[in-house]
Scaffold this active site. Structure first.
Site, short mmCIF file in Angstrom:
data_model
loop_
_atom_site.label_atom_id
_atom_site.label_comp_id
_atom_site.label_asym_id
_atom_site.label_seq_id
_atom_site.Cartn_x
_atom_site.Cartn_y
_atom_site.Cartn_z
CE LYS A 168 -3.61 2.45 2.47
NZ LYS A 168 -4.69 2.36 3.45
NE ARG A 186 -5.82 9.58 3.35
CZ ARG A 186 -4.53 9.78 3.15
NH1 ARG A 186 -4.04 11.01 3.08
NH2 ARG A 186 -3.71 8.75 3.02
CE LYS A 204 -3.63 8.07 6.72
NZ LYS A 204 -4.77 7.12 6.59
CD GLU A 229 5.84 -3.78 3.73
OE1 GLU A 229 5.07 -4.59 4.29
OE2 GLU A 229 6.26 -2.76 4.29
CE LYS A 279 -6.23 1.86 -0.53
NZ LYS A 279 -6.78 1.84 0.79
CB SER A 304 -11.53 7.33 -3.35
OG SER A 304 -10.29 7.75 -2.80
CE1 TYR A 309 -15.08 3.21 -2.74
CE2 TYR A 309 -13.14 3.61 -4.11
CZ TYR A 309 -13.70 3.44 -2.87
OH TYR A 309 -12.91 3.48 -1.75
C1 PBG Z 1 -7.59 3.39 5.67
C2 PBG Z 1 -7.85 3.23 4.22
C3 PBG Z 1 -7.66 4.15 3.19
C4 PBG Z 1 -8.19 3.57 2.03
C5 PBG Z 1 -8.64 2.29 2.37
N1 PBG Z 1 -8.40 2.08 3.71
C6 PBG Z 1 -7.14 5.53 3.21
C7 PBG Z 1 -5.80 5.81 3.71
O1 PBG Z 1 -4.96 4.93 3.90
O2 PBG Z 1 -5.55 6.99 3.98
C8 PBG Z 1 -8.27 4.25 0.69
C9 PBG Z 1 -9.34 3.79 -0.24
C10 PBG Z 1 -9.61 4.70 -1.38
O3 PBG Z 1 -8.97 5.75 -1.56
O4 PBG Z 1 -10.52 4.36 -2.15
N2 PBG Z 1 -6.42 2.93 6.19
#
Ligand code: PBG
Length: 324
Positions: free
Chosen positions: A196, A206, A218, A234, A249, A275, A314
């Site tokens: 990720k 968010r 992050k 990982e 992701k 998203s 989505y």
């Molecule tokens: C939370 C999480 C996130 C997403 C899925 N789980 C956001 C982040 O890590 O800040 C993102 C999903 C998306 O953008 O569609 N840990």
């Protein structure tokens, strides 16, 4: 002109193109992310995700029935935690009567066969909007992992089929596996967000959950998007620690990573069409700059072609209709 080989022969018409097509999307490929809110009869469109909603649980249950009838068989749950329940321990995350736990039960009661996956990370519950517990401005790994184990066990107890840790703390997959074994949840799976990346494309998500980090970013836990080998490392570690499915992701800027991971492990690989990837297509289509339906199918097919065995998206409902 004499040509020994003419590649256009296999593209001549629909019939031959259908015969030689390598990648076929089906409704079986999709995981549907759902955003759940407190309240009754609430359906809030997410401003940066036009056409996608955060729904109260009653509305969500109806939506899940609809999804099942469309042939969509797995959901990935996210909840929006009320501000007054957020703190720096994330303890609301394992409240047996919390919104997530109630949601899992209600969905399983309504559609028992729906495969229910749940997001595991503290950010929606954190007063700092971080995926872990904060001390002196740092995200503390080991204490966070203990919290994630409790959170995972409570989702399993509520009936979740699979927990999906998206936090990127070290050692959490092994710890969650051990926690599930020790408490007797031997049939609860783990889909690890293994690779990720720290991505700007999470912005709309968010907004949906009001979970943006309150300070900093992050990057001390999510990966640097410049790195490829780190993703493989990982992911292999997560498989060794007991992940049933691994995930890359975001998806679109990371198609190379999906392929790399697919070649490196022997467990199913998922990809999250996130998203910001949704928002980009919606925005361009709204402006008349691209054809939305064609873009959806092209993007999802490319993710599958890259090596994803399943895709959280989505666009799942749209895709099913388009494939129909
Ligand atoms: C939370 C999480 C996130 C997403 C899925 N789980 C956001 C982040 O890590 O800040 C993102 C999903 C998306 O953008 O569609 N840990």
């Amino acid at each position: 002109m004499y040509l020994q080989r003419r590649n256009r022969i296999l593209r001549k018409n629909h019939a031959i193109r259908d015969l030689v097509r390598e990648t076929i999307l089906t409704p079986d490929d999709f995981i549907v992310p759902l955003f759940i809110d407190e309240g009754q009869n609430i359906k809030t469109e997410i401003p940066s995700m036009p056409g996608y909603y955060r729904n109260s649980l009653d509305v969500t249950v109806e939506e899940v029935k609809l999804l099942w009838n469309m042939g969509l068989k797995s959901v990935l749950l996210f909840i929006k935690c009320s501000d007054h329940l957020k703190d720096n321990t994330g303890k609301e995350a394992w409240n047996p009567d919390g919104l997530m736990q109630r949601s899992i039960k209600a969905i399983k009661d309504a559609v028992p066969e729906m495969y229910v996956m749940t997001d595991i990370a503290l950010d929606p519950y954190s007063s700092y909007g971080h995926d872990g517990i904060v001390k002196n401005g740092q995200i503390i790994n080991d204490e966070t992992v203990e919290a994630l184990v409790q959170m995972s066990i409570s989702h399993a107890a509520a009936g979740a089929d699979m927990v999906a840790p998206s936090d990127m703390m070290d050692g959490r997959i092994g710890a969650i596996r051990k926690g599930l074994e020790e408490t007797g949840y031997t049939q609860t799976g783990i889909m690890s967000y293994s690779a990720k990346y720290a991505s700007c494309f999470y912005g709309p998500f968010r907004d949906a959950l009001d979970s943006a980090p309150g300070f900093g970013d992050k990057k001390t836990y999510q990966m640097d998007y410049a790195n490829r080998l780190e993703a493989v490392r990982e992911t292999i570690m997560d498989v060794q620690e007991g992940a049933d499915i691994v995930m890359v992701k975001p998806a679109l800027s990371y198609l190379d990573i999906i392929r790399e991971v697919k070649n490196a492990v022997d467990v199913p690989v998922s990809a999250y069409n996130i998203s910001g990837e949704y928002a980009m297509i919606k925005a361009a289509a709204k402006n008349g700059w691209i054809n939305e339906d064609k873009a959806i199918l092209e993007v999802l097919t490319s993710i599958k072609r890259a090596g994803a065995d399943m895709i959280a998206t989505y666009f799942a409902k749209d895709a099913v209709k388009l494939l129909g």
